[in-house]
Design a protein around this motif. Sequence first.
Motif, PDB file in Angstrom:
ATOM      1  N   ALA A  25      83.974  44.777 104.830  1.00  0.00           N
ATOM      2  CA  ALA A  25      83.838  44.766 103.496  1.00  0.00           C
ATOM      3  C   ALA A  25      83.104  45.774 102.753  1.00  0.00           C
ATOM      4  N   ARG A  26      83.331  45.681 101.301  1.00  0.00           N
ATOM      5  CA  ARG A  26      82.559  46.744 100.584  1.00  0.00           C
ATOM      6  C   ARG A  26      81.926  45.676  99.504  1.00  0.00           C
ATOM      7  N   LEU A  27      80.449  46.271  99.644  1.00  0.00           N
ATOM      8  CA  LEU A  27      79.464  45.604  98.570  1.00  0.00           C
ATOM      9  C   LEU A  27      79.609  46.521  97.273  1.00  0.00           C
ATOM     10  N   SER A  28      79.888  46.036  96.055  1.00  0.00           N
ATOM     11  CA  SER A  28      79.727  46.827  95.028  1.00  0.00           C
ATOM     12  C   SER A  28      78.654  46.476  94.038  1.00  0.00           C
ATOM     13  N   LEU A  58      72.292  36.636  95.105  1.00  0.00           N
ATOM     14  CA  LEU A  58      72.288  37.127  96.442  1.00  0.00           C
ATOM     15  C   LEU A  58      70.828  37.749  96.552  1.00  0.00           C
ATOM     16  N   VAL A  59      70.206  38.019  95.616  1.00  0.00           N
ATOM     17  CA  VAL A  59      68.892  38.485  95.988  1.00  0.00           C
ATOM     18  C   VAL A  59      67.730  37.349  96.388  1.00  0.00           C
ATOM     19  N   GLU A  60      68.283  36.137  95.583  1.00  0.00           N
ATOM     20  CA  GLU A  60      67.307  35.117  96.058  1.00  0.00           C
ATOM     21  C   GLU A  60      67.867  34.450  97.638  1.00  0.00           C
ATOM     22  N   GLY A  61      69.195  34.675  97.608  1.00  0.00           N
ATOM     23  CA  GLY A  61      69.733  34.326  99.005  1.00  0.00           C
ATOM     24  C   GLY A  61      69.403  34.894 100.385  1.00  0.00           C
ATOM     25  N   VAL A  62      68.673  35.978  99.939  1.00  0.00           N
ATOM     26  CA  VAL A  62      68.311  36.872 101.322  1.00  0.00           C
ATOM     27  C   VAL A  62      66.653  36.149 101.499  1.00  0.00           C
ATOM     28  N   PHE A  63      66.130  35.552 100.873  1.00  0.00           N
ATOM     29  CA  PHE A  63      64.828  34.881 101.208  1.00  0.00           C
ATOM     30  C   PHE A  63      64.968  33.457 101.290  1.00  0.00           C
ATOM     31  N   ARG A  64      65.722  32.604 100.448  1.00  0.00           N
ATOM     32  CA  ARG A  64      65.997  31.301 100.592  1.00  0.00           C
ATOM     33  C   ARG A  64      67.320  30.834 100.086  1.00  0.00           C
ATOM     34  N   PRO A  65      67.613  29.409 100.809  1.00  0.00           N
ATOM     35  CA  PRO A  65      68.877  29.111 100.321  1.00  0.00           C
ATOM     36  C   PRO A  65      69.119  28.813  98.947  1.00  0.00           C
ATOM     37  N   CYS A  66      70.064  29.119  98.379  1.00  0.00           N
ATOM     38  CA  CYS A  66      70.400  28.805  96.852  1.00  0.00           C
ATOM     39  C   CYS A  66      71.752  28.924  96.487  1.00  0.00           C
ATOM     40  N   PRO A 103      70.766  45.504 105.999  1.00  0.00           N
ATOM     41  CA  PRO A 103      71.782  46.452 105.193  1.00  0.00           C
ATOM     42  C   PRO A 103      71.936  45.827 103.916  1.00  0.00           C
ATOM     43  N   VAL A 104      72.117  44.467 103.894  1.00  0.00           N
ATOM     44  CA  VAL A 104      72.132  43.631 102.654  1.00  0.00           C
ATOM     45  C   VAL A 104      71.093  43.882 101.517  1.00  0.00           C
ATOM     46  N   SER A 105      69.914  43.819 102.208  1.00  0.00           N
ATOM     47  CA  SER A 105      68.736  44.030 101.425  1.00  0.00           C
ATOM     48  C   SER A 105      68.542  45.141 100.911  1.00  0.00           C
ATOM     49  N   ALA A 106      68.753  46.299 101.798  1.00  0.00           N
ATOM     50  CA  ALA A 106      68.736  47.587 101.457  1.00  0.00           C
ATOM     51  C   ALA A 106      69.640  47.854 100.244  1.00  0.00           C
ATOM     52  N   TRP A 107      70.697  47.622 100.266  1.00  0.00           N
ATOM     53  CA  TRP A 107      71.738  47.665  99.251  1.00  0.00           C
ATOM     54  C   TRP A 107      71.269  47.118  97.909  1.00  0.00           C
ATOM     55  N   LEU A 108      70.678  45.929  98.197  1.00  0.00           N
ATOM     56  CA  LEU A 108      70.182  45.182  96.870  1.00  0.00           C
ATOM     57  C   LEU A 108      69.158  45.875  96.326  1.00  0.00           C
ATOM     58  N   GLU A 109      68.296  46.252  97.126  1.00  0.00           N
ATOM     59  CA  GLU A 109      67.136  47.282  96.620  1.00  0.00           C
ATOM     60  C   GLU A 109      67.578  48.476  95.661  1.00  0.00           C
ATOM     61  N   ARG A 110      68.659  49.128  96.389  1.00  0.00           N
ATOM     62  CA  ARG A 110      69.231  50.102  95.464  1.00  0.00           C
ATOM     63  C   ARG A 110      69.782  49.870  94.183  1.00  0.00           C
ATOM     64  N   THR A 111      70.484  48.558  94.203  1.00  0.00           N
ATOM     65  CA  THR A 111      70.923  48.138  92.805  1.00  0.00           C
ATOM     66  C   THR A 111      69.655  47.620  91.980  1.00  0.00           C
ATOM     67  N   LEU A 112      68.600  47.170  92.452  1.00  0.00           N
ATOM     68  CA  LEU A 112      67.498  46.608  91.558  1.00  0.00           C
ATOM     69  C   LEU A 112      66.919  48.239  90.996  1.00  0.00           C
TER      70      LEU A 112
END
Length: 136
Positions: A25-28, A58-66, A103-112
């Motif tokens: 997959a590619r996250l963009s 996705l940001v919230e879902g890394v920490f808790r169900p949403c 890796p998902v969290s690291a990618w999200l941090e880059r977007t943030l």
Amino acid sequence: MYTVVERELELRLVLSPERAVAVPARLSYRTDDPYAVHIAFHIDSLCPVDWTFARELLVEGVFRPCGDGDVRVWPTKAEGRCVVLMALSSPAGEALLEAPAAPVSAWLERTLRVVPPGTEGEQLGLDDGLDRLLAQ
């Protein structure tokens, strides 16, 4: 001109509690669409399967169900690893995908860092467009 933050990643399509298959997959994330994340799943077909949903989900879902409806996201552990599960639903079918959390969290941090939360609207240039429209 806009900025793109991408990450290639191998997800797992969960078929049953005992069976899953790898799905590249590619996250963009694009600053011209600042509220959304895009995921292209490269399955055995000529065209990837694309999904777009709220970055905040996705940001919230890394920490808790949403999530409700078509996209639900939640963290869990699978085989001793921290993962993020994404349940996707459409008229064409449903899928449960497992992504490695780090890796998902690291990618999200880059977007943030590119577009901090709460500043997404500034990326759209709505104020400038409205000022030009009202000036006429």
